[in-house]
Motif scaffolding. Structure first.
Motif, PDB file in Angstrom:
ATOM      1  N   GLN A  32      23.595  26.819 -14.022  1.00  0.00           N
ATOM      2  CA  GLN A  32      22.563  27.529 -14.766  1.00  0.00           C
ATOM      3  C   GLN A  32      21.573  28.164 -13.796  1.00  0.00           C
ATOM      4  OE1 GLN A  32      20.708  24.501 -17.246  1.00  0.00           O
ATOM      5  NE2 GLN A  32      18.972  24.347 -15.849  1.00  0.00           N
ATOM      6  N   ASN A  33      20.771  29.084 -14.340  1.00  0.00           N
ATOM      7  CA  ASN A  33      19.782  29.830 -13.552  1.00  0.00           C
ATOM      8  C   ASN A  33      20.417  30.569 -12.387  1.00  0.00           C
ATOM      9  OD1 ASN A  33      17.650  28.995 -15.177  1.00  0.00           O
ATOM     10  ND2 ASN A  33      17.290  27.159 -13.971  1.00  0.00           N
ATOM     11  N   ALA A  34      21.626  31.103 -12.591  1.00  0.00           N
ATOM     12  CA  ALA A  34      22.307  31.827 -11.517  1.00  0.00           C
ATOM     13  C   ALA A  34      21.715  33.230 -11.369  1.00  0.00           C
ATOM     14  CB  ALA A  34      23.802  31.921 -11.802  1.00  0.00           C
ATOM     15  N   LEU A  35      21.401  33.588 -10.134  1.00  0.00           N
ATOM     16  CA  LEU A  35      20.800  34.880  -9.823  1.00  0.00           C
ATOM     17  C   LEU A  35      21.307  35.375  -8.480  1.00  0.00           C
ATOM     18  CD1 LEU A  35      17.079  34.025 -10.658  1.00  0.00           C
ATOM     19  CD2 LEU A  35      18.464  35.670 -11.919  1.00  0.00           C
ATOM     20  N   VAL A  36      21.318  36.678  -8.316  1.00  0.00           N
ATOM     21  CA  VAL A  36      21.473  37.283  -6.995  1.00  0.00           C
ATOM     22  C   VAL A  36      20.115  37.893  -6.668  1.00  0.00           C
ATOM     23  CG1 VAL A  36      22.606  39.052  -5.622  1.00  0.00           C
ATOM     24  CG2 VAL A  36      23.927  37.741  -7.294  1.00  0.00           C
ATOM     25  N   ILE A  37      19.496  37.417  -5.587  1.00  0.00           N
ATOM     26  CA  ILE A  37      18.132  37.836  -5.253  1.00  0.00           C
ATOM     27  C   ILE A  37      18.169  38.688  -3.993  1.00  0.00           C
ATOM     28  CG2 ILE A  37      15.769  37.077  -4.828  1.00  0.00           C
ATOM     29  CD1 ILE A  37      16.441  34.453  -6.191  1.00  0.00           C
ATOM     30  N   VAL A  86      22.297  34.036  -3.214  1.00  0.00           N
ATOM     31  CA  VAL A  86      22.663  33.564  -4.553  1.00  0.00           C
ATOM     32  C   VAL A  86      21.847  32.303  -4.808  1.00  0.00           C
ATOM     33  CG1 VAL A  86      24.492  32.672  -6.027  1.00  0.00           C
ATOM     34  CG2 VAL A  86      24.986  34.514  -4.409  1.00  0.00           C
ATOM     35  N   SER A  87      21.196  32.247  -5.954  1.00  0.00           N
ATOM     36  CA  SER A  87      20.401  31.077  -6.322  1.00  0.00           C
ATOM     37  C   SER A  87      20.938  30.518  -7.641  1.00  0.00           C
ATOM     38  CB  SER A  87      18.931  31.461  -6.471  1.00  0.00           C
ATOM     39  OG  SER A  87      18.153  30.348  -6.877  1.00  0.00           O
ATOM     40  N   ALA A  88      21.043  29.197  -7.721  1.00  0.00           N
ATOM     41  CA  ALA A  88      21.562  28.569  -8.939  1.00  0.00           C
ATOM     42  C   ALA A  88      21.347  27.068  -8.857  1.00  0.00           C
ATOM     43  CB  ALA A  88      23.048  28.872  -9.121  1.00  0.00           C
ATOM     44  N   THR A  89      21.546  26.403  -9.982  1.00  0.00           N
ATOM     45  CA  THR A  89      21.598  24.940 -10.013  1.00  0.00           C
ATOM     46  C   THR A  89      22.972  24.539 -10.531  1.00  0.00           C
ATOM     47  OG1 THR A  89      19.226  24.828 -10.506  1.00  0.00           O
ATOM     48  CG2 THR A  89      20.517  22.831 -10.870  1.00  0.00           C
ATOM     49  N   ASN A 145      16.326  23.377   0.231  1.00  0.00           N
ATOM     50  CA  ASN A 145      17.537  23.226  -0.569  1.00  0.00           C
ATOM     51  C   ASN A 145      18.743  23.830   0.147  1.00  0.00           C
ATOM     52  OD1 ASN A 145      16.057  22.075  -2.724  1.00  0.00           O
ATOM     53  ND2 ASN A 145      15.515  24.117  -3.461  1.00  0.00           N
ATOM     54  N   ALA A 146      19.909  23.621  -0.423  1.00  0.00           N
ATOM     55  CA  ALA A 146      21.101  24.292   0.087  1.00  0.00           C
ATOM     56  C   ALA A 146      20.910  25.801  -0.077  1.00  0.00           C
ATOM     57  CB  ALA A 146      22.333  23.819  -0.673  1.00  0.00           C
ATOM     58  N   SER A 147      21.670  26.579   0.707  1.00  0.00           N
ATOM     59  CA  SER A 147      21.515  28.027   0.640  1.00  0.00           C
ATOM     60  C   SER A 147      22.863  28.715   0.549  1.00  0.00           C
ATOM     61  CB  SER A 147      20.751  28.544   1.871  1.00  0.00           C
ATOM     62  OG  SER A 147      21.482  28.286   3.054  1.00  0.00           O
ATOM     63  N   ALA A 148      22.857  29.905  -0.053  1.00  0.00           N
ATOM     64  CA  ALA A 148      24.045  30.753  -0.153  1.00  0.00           C
ATOM     65  C   ALA A 148      23.594  32.171   0.181  1.00  0.00           C
ATOM     66  CB  ALA A 148      24.650  30.681  -1.554  1.00  0.00           C
ATOM     67  N   LYS A 175      29.106  39.833 -11.058  1.00  0.00           N
ATOM     68  CA  LYS A 175      30.026  38.714 -11.224  1.00  0.00           C
ATOM     69  C   LYS A 175      29.927  37.795 -10.013  1.00  0.00           C
ATOM     70  CE  LYS A 175      33.603  36.652 -13.271  1.00  0.00           C
ATOM     71  NZ  LYS A 175      33.547  36.110 -14.644  1.00  0.00           N
ATOM     72  N   VAL A 176      29.750  36.501 -10.262  1.00  0.00           N
ATOM     73  CA  VAL A 176      29.662  35.495  -9.200  1.00  0.00           C
ATOM     74  C   VAL A 176      30.622  34.365  -9.546  1.00  0.00           C
ATOM     75  CG1 VAL A 176      28.152  33.949  -7.910  1.00  0.00           C
ATOM     76  CG2 VAL A 176      27.229  36.081  -8.855  1.00  0.00           C
ATOM     77  N   VAL A 177      31.443  33.950  -8.581  1.00  0.00           N
ATOM     78  CA  VAL A 177      32.408  32.881  -8.809  1.00  0.00           C
ATOM     79  C   VAL A 177      32.106  31.719  -7.872  1.00  0.00           C
ATOM     80  CG1 VAL A 177      34.839  32.217  -8.775  1.00  0.00           C
ATOM     81  CG2 VAL A 177      34.191  34.508  -9.537  1.00  0.00           C
ATOM     82  N   PHE A 178      31.816  30.564  -8.455  1.00  0.00           N
ATOM     83  CA  PHE A 178      31.594  29.330  -7.704  1.00  0.00           C
ATOM     84  C   PHE A 178      32.912  28.558  -7.683  1.00  0.00           C
ATOM     85  CE2 PHE A 178      27.622  30.708  -9.356  1.00  0.00           C
ATOM     86  CZ  PHE A 178      26.627  30.263  -8.491  1.00  0.00           C
TER      87      PHE A 178
END
Length: 216
Positions: free
Chosen positions: A51-56, A69-72, A121-124, A140-143
């Motif tokens: 959740q809260n996935a974003l590209v900043i 990329v930010s997310a939980t 926190n971890a980073s991407a 589109k973002v794929v984890f």
């Protein structure tokens, strides 16, 4: 005490307990995620919820620099998982993952969660930025997780402003450095001149003149 008063007291107690529960949740590992607006992308696949996935992107329009990329990521299963990669289909952007501590993978503990983005926190990091997408687009973002596999969703692309500033790129573009001008005009340290003029050491002259014998 009348029945109506008892019902009112029980209702008030329930509200207090609910607020206390929410406060306790906010004080846990996901307290920082509460600062992110809750209307962002979310998806659930098997035991994993993102959740809260974003590209900043960079805060200034047109600035060239890394994006993130930010997310939980939540793991509701009984086995820990690792986040093996994040990809951005349709772009050439390469995402570099880094755990909050050490050089190992990003671990999503069983029954727990991990926050990606923000200090500590971890980073991407999308090292080359994301030139294919503009702010306001959905990317589109794929984890990819070790057990669940690919979990994809569409994340909004936003600049690192307001709510998203603390989760944006930690590296910002630096202005070019211009060397100070001294006003002096560079000149050559020396001018090459001939050490001397070549002249003949002597002129070739006949050693004698031919004369005719007297009387002829």
């Amino acid at each position: 005490m009348s029945r109506s008063l008892r019902r009112g007291a029980l209702a008030a107690t329930a509200v207090v307990i609910s607020i206390a529960s929410l406060s306790a949740c906010g004080a846990g590992n996901d307290a920082q995620t509460l600062e992110v607006r809750p209307d962002n992308a979310a998806v659930t696949v098997e035991d994993v919820k993102i959740q809260n996935a974003l590209v900043i992107t960079q805060p200034d329009p047109g600035a060239v620099g890394p994006a993130v990329v930010s997310a939980t990521v939540f793991n509701n299963g009984r086995t820990r998982q690792t986040l093996d990669s994040i990809t951005l289909p349709g772009t050439v952007g390469v995402v570099k993952l880094k755990a909050a501590e050490g050089n190992g993978p990003i671990v999503v503990p069983a029954g727990g969660s991990v926050v990606i983005g923000g200090a500590g926190n971890a980073s991407a990091t999308i090292e080359g930025g994301l030139r294919e997408a503009r702010n306001g687009d959905a990317q589109k973002v794929v984890f990819k997780l070790s057990k669940t596999g690919d979990v994809g969703l569409s994340a909004f692309v936003v600049p690192a402003h307001s709510y998203f500033k603390e989760y944006g790129p930690s590296e910002l573009p630096k202005p070019p450095v211009t060397p100070p001008s001294t006003g002096a005009v560079p000149t050559p340290s020396g001018t090459a001149t001939p050490s001397g003029t070549a002249t003949p050491t002597g002129a070739a002259t006949p050693s004698g003149e031919a004369t005719h014998a007297a009387g002829h």
